[in-house]
Design an enzyme around this catalytic site. Structure first.
Site, short mmCIF file in Angstrom:
data_model
loop_
_atom_site.label_atom_id
_atom_site.label_comp_id
_atom_site.label_asym_id
_atom_site.label_seq_id
_atom_site.Cartn_x
_atom_site.Cartn_y
_atom_site.Cartn_z
N SER A 1 0.81 -1.22 0.00
CA SER A 1 0.00 0.00 0.00
C SER A 1 0.84 1.27 0.00
O SER A 1 1.64 1.49 -0.89
CB SER A 1 -0.95 -0.04 1.19
N HIS A 2 0.70 2.06 1.05
CA HIS A 2 1.34 3.36 1.13
C HIS A 2 2.74 3.28 1.72
O HIS A 2 3.39 4.30 1.88
CB HIS A 2 0.47 4.27 1.99
N ASP B 1 -2.13 6.56 -3.48
CA ASP B 1 -1.01 5.88 -2.80
C ASP B 1 -0.38 4.80 -3.67
O ASP B 1 -0.70 4.67 -4.85
CB ASP B 1 -1.48 5.30 -1.47
N ASP C 1 -0.67 1.58 -4.13
CA ASP C 1 -1.49 0.63 -4.88
C ASP C 1 -2.81 1.21 -5.37
O ASP C 1 -3.66 0.47 -5.87
CB ASP C 1 -1.74 -0.63 -4.04
N ASP D 1 -5.46 2.68 -3.83
CA ASP D 1 -6.75 2.63 -3.15
C ASP D 1 -7.00 3.84 -2.26
O ASP D 1 -8.13 4.09 -1.86
CB ASP D 1 -6.96 1.30 -2.39
N ARG D 2 -5.96 4.61 -1.94
CA ARG D 2 -6.17 5.79 -1.11
C ARG D 2 -6.29 7.05 -1.95
O ARG D 2 -5.84 7.08 -3.10
CB ARG D 2 -4.99 5.99 -0.14
N LYS E 1 -11.26 0.06 -1.29
CA LYS E 1 -11.33 1.50 -1.42
C LYS E 1 -10.68 1.88 -2.74
O LYS E 1 -9.91 1.10 -3.30
CB LYS E 1 -10.68 2.19 -0.23
C1 G1P Z 1 -4.10 1.48 8.10
C2 G1P Z 1 -5.30 2.38 8.23
C3 G1P Z 1 -6.56 1.62 7.92
C4 G1P Z 1 -6.45 1.01 6.52
C5 G1P Z 1 -5.19 0.18 6.42
C6 G1P Z 1 -4.97 -0.33 5.01
O1 G1P Z 1 -4.19 0.41 9.00
O2 G1P Z 1 -5.35 2.95 9.50
O3 G1P Z 1 -7.66 2.47 8.01
O4 G1P Z 1 -7.57 0.20 6.25
O5 G1P Z 1 -4.06 0.97 6.78
O6 G1P Z 1 -4.85 0.72 4.08
P1 G1P Z 1 -3.42 0.39 10.41
O7 G1P Z 1 -1.97 0.62 10.12
O8 G1P Z 1 -4.00 1.53 11.20
O9 G1P Z 1 -3.72 -0.95 11.02
ZN ZN Z 2 -3.22 1.35 -0.43
#
Ligand code: G1P
Ligand code: ZN
Length: 543
Positions: free
Chosen positions: A113-114, A277, A279, A281-282, A376
């Site tokens: 992800s991010h 981000d 991938d 989704d954000r 998302k």
């Molecule tokens: C974080 C975000 C959560 C999101 C997840 C995946 O998870 O807070 O809302 O769904 O990334 O993108 P966390 O690191 O808080 O467990």
């Molecule tokens: Zn992501």
């Protein structure tokens, strides 16, 4: 081509977190590490024989190698077909769409992800079920259990598969279909939004800037925003996905997308800015000198989604994760829509969407999406905003101000304390949890605790219970603080402190969020003892 059965043994710690298994890239590159987890996915889901899958990732370092391994393992495990994005690339929402469109038995998505990517950064893998969504907890637990029982995995020995050329091919008895990662997804977006209205707005001189942060959304945003909607060439920046994201931290928030913020605050800045981000989704939405917090974005979308053709019939209901602000609840109440509060993580929205109870979902962590897929979706959120702006003719700033004037403003912020000692952080939460029953009625920094609990969720569709999802402190007067430990990190622990306070208006709607939240920030620190227990007084990231 030889079918190999490779002896292996369980590897500790292959436990999926909030969103799949995430580790440092060198961990994933260890002998058998990826292979074990992929075999566990197949074993825990009834085997791969005769099944079809979607495979792709965000293009980060090791994505290309991992796709080759997964294809060879799928073939060795008897899969009938794998649909793979060209060069192994698919954004997470695009993968979700392909799973649904081609009704596959699921998908394997490669992403952290991010989190930054590269040889010494992060890598991740997750399994999505046939509804296109992240595997629910029962499935991730079964996968984790399977990782502990492995004695062998199956793979075929073969040259690298050509995943650069679009079209069908065979890998042993398995069909491989290499698809354009963008076209199906872009076509789906055209069915949901009024592209003509957005194109006309852009034609009238509306300027936008989309920062893809050298991650997966570059090609998607270019095709949709520049090619199909007519935004000026160069409106999409950092548009080429790179294995290390060009050294960027591809997390679309004001801290990591600071350059975008600067551009939107500049004298001759564009009318609209957005970022996505790693991938895809954000999303972050910014207007001219106007930052839209994700919780507000969700509420504004809930109030205006009917302006987009795909949502003209209204929303079935809405859902937000528990730490997300209650701004959307106010819209739902006014419209008579059901509003659900789920634990953190998109997987908890899946059942509600499958059951037709909700259309729109969101998280404070820059995640917004709808039932068009089961993830998302960053580009979707951008198009939704553009559609709303085109339909109303208003600016982002005006829309937000009018929203607050009507519903009041829910001041909101998240403070992240990163790289904490994991044991100390866990002990702090444990200690707080133990003290919860005694907190109501006590006062901290001038605020009186009205309620204190550890959030537990019973899924309204299948009745499954998820406990220990975050500590909630509600104060008299309505302010709220939530604390939980991140489930996506790869080193140490991250404490997330979520803060909110509602102002009804009409006065007091234009304060600085940190100022408006100062009392609840102090009270939360006091009650949890963050300074004494984990040695921090100021957060690393404020969003
Ligand atoms: C974080 C975000 C959560 C999101 C997840 C995946 O998870 O807070 O809302 O769904 O990334 O993108 P966390 O690191 O808080 O467990
Ligand atoms: Zn992501």
């Amino acid at each position: 081509m030889t079918l190999l059965t490779i002896p292996t043994q369980p590897i500790d710690g292959q436990k999926p977190g909030t969103s799949g298994l995430r580790k440092k890239t060198p961990v994933f590159m260890q002998h058998h590490y990826l292979e074990n987890f992929v075999q566990a996915i197949f074993d825990a889901t009834g085997g791969a024989a005769g099944k079809s899958y979607v495979v792709g990732g965000d293009g980060r370092y090791f994505n290309d190698r991992a796709v080759q391994v997964i294809l060879r393992m799928a073939a060795a495990n008897g899969a009938a077909k794998v649909i793979v994005g060209a060069n192994g690339i698919l954004s997470t929402p695009a993968a979700s769409h392909l799973i649904r469109k081609y009704q596959t038995d699921g998908g394997i998505i490669l992403s952290a992800s991010h989190n930054p990517g590269g040889p010494n950064e992060d890598f991740g893998i997750k399994f999505n079920t046939p509804n296109g969504g992240p595997a629910p907890e029962q499935v991730t637990e079964a996968i984790f259990a399977a990782t502990g029982r492995l004695t062998e995995y199956r793979i075929i020995e073969v040259q690298d598969i050509d995943i650069a050329t679009l079209g069908p091919q065979m890998l042993g008895d398995m069909h491989v279909s290499v698809v354009d990662p963008v076209s199906d997804y872009a076509d789906l977006m055209e069915t949901l939004f009024d592209f003509n209205a957005i194109r006309a707005m852009i034609g009238r001189g509306f300027r936008l800037r989309f920062d893809a942060m050298c991650a997966v959304t570059g090609p998607y945003a270019r095709e949709i925003l520049e090619n199909r909607l007519g935004a000026a060439a160069g409106s999409v920046v950092n548009a080429t996905p790179l294995p290390d994201f060009g050294g960027m931290h591809p997390d679309p928030n004001p801290t990591w997308a600071a350059d975008l913020m600067d551009k939107l605050w500049a004298e001759d800045g564009p009318d609209f800015g957005a970022a996505s981000d790693g991938d895809g989704d954000r999303n972050m939405i910014v207007g001219r000198r106007t930052y839209v917090s994700p919780s507000d974005s969700l509420a504004v979308i809930a109030a205006n989604a009917h302006l987009a053709p795909g949502y003209a019939g209204g929303l079935a209901g809405v859902a937000r994760s528990m730490p997300t602000s209650t701004a959307v609840d106010r819209v739902a109440a006014e419209r008579g829509m059901e509003c659900f509060e789920t634990p953190t993580g998109w997987k908890f929205f899946g059942n509600l969407m499958d059951a037709g109870r909700v259309t729109l979902c969101g998280e404070e962590s820059f995640g917004t999406g709808s039932s068009h897929v089961r993830e998302k979706d960053g580009v979707w959120a951008v198009l939704m905003w553009l559609n709303i702006l085109a339909a109303t003719g208003k600016s982002v700033a005006d829309l937000l101000a009018e929203h607050w004037a009507r519903y009041g403003r829910t001041y909101y912020s998240r403070h992240d304390f990163e790289a904490l000692d994991a044991d100390a952080a866990a002990a702090m939460i444990e200690d707080l949890r133990a003290r919860l029953p005694g907190l109501p009625g006590t006062t901290a920094s001038g605020l009186t605790v009205a309620a204190a609990d550890d959030f537990a969720y019973t899924d309204p569709v299948d009745g499954s219970v998820s406990a220990g999802q975050g500590i909630r402190l509600t104060f008299e007067g309505g302010a709220r603080a939530v604390m939980r430990l991140s489930g996506t990190g790869t080193s140490g622990a991250t404490l997330r402190l979520y803060l909110e306070h509602h102002a009804d208006g009409p006065d007091g709607l234009t304060l600085d969020a940190q100022e408006a939240l100062a009392p609840v920030i102090r009270a939360a620190h006091d009650i949890a003892g963050i300074a004494e227990k984990v040695g921090r007084t100021t957060p690393d990231v404020v969003t």
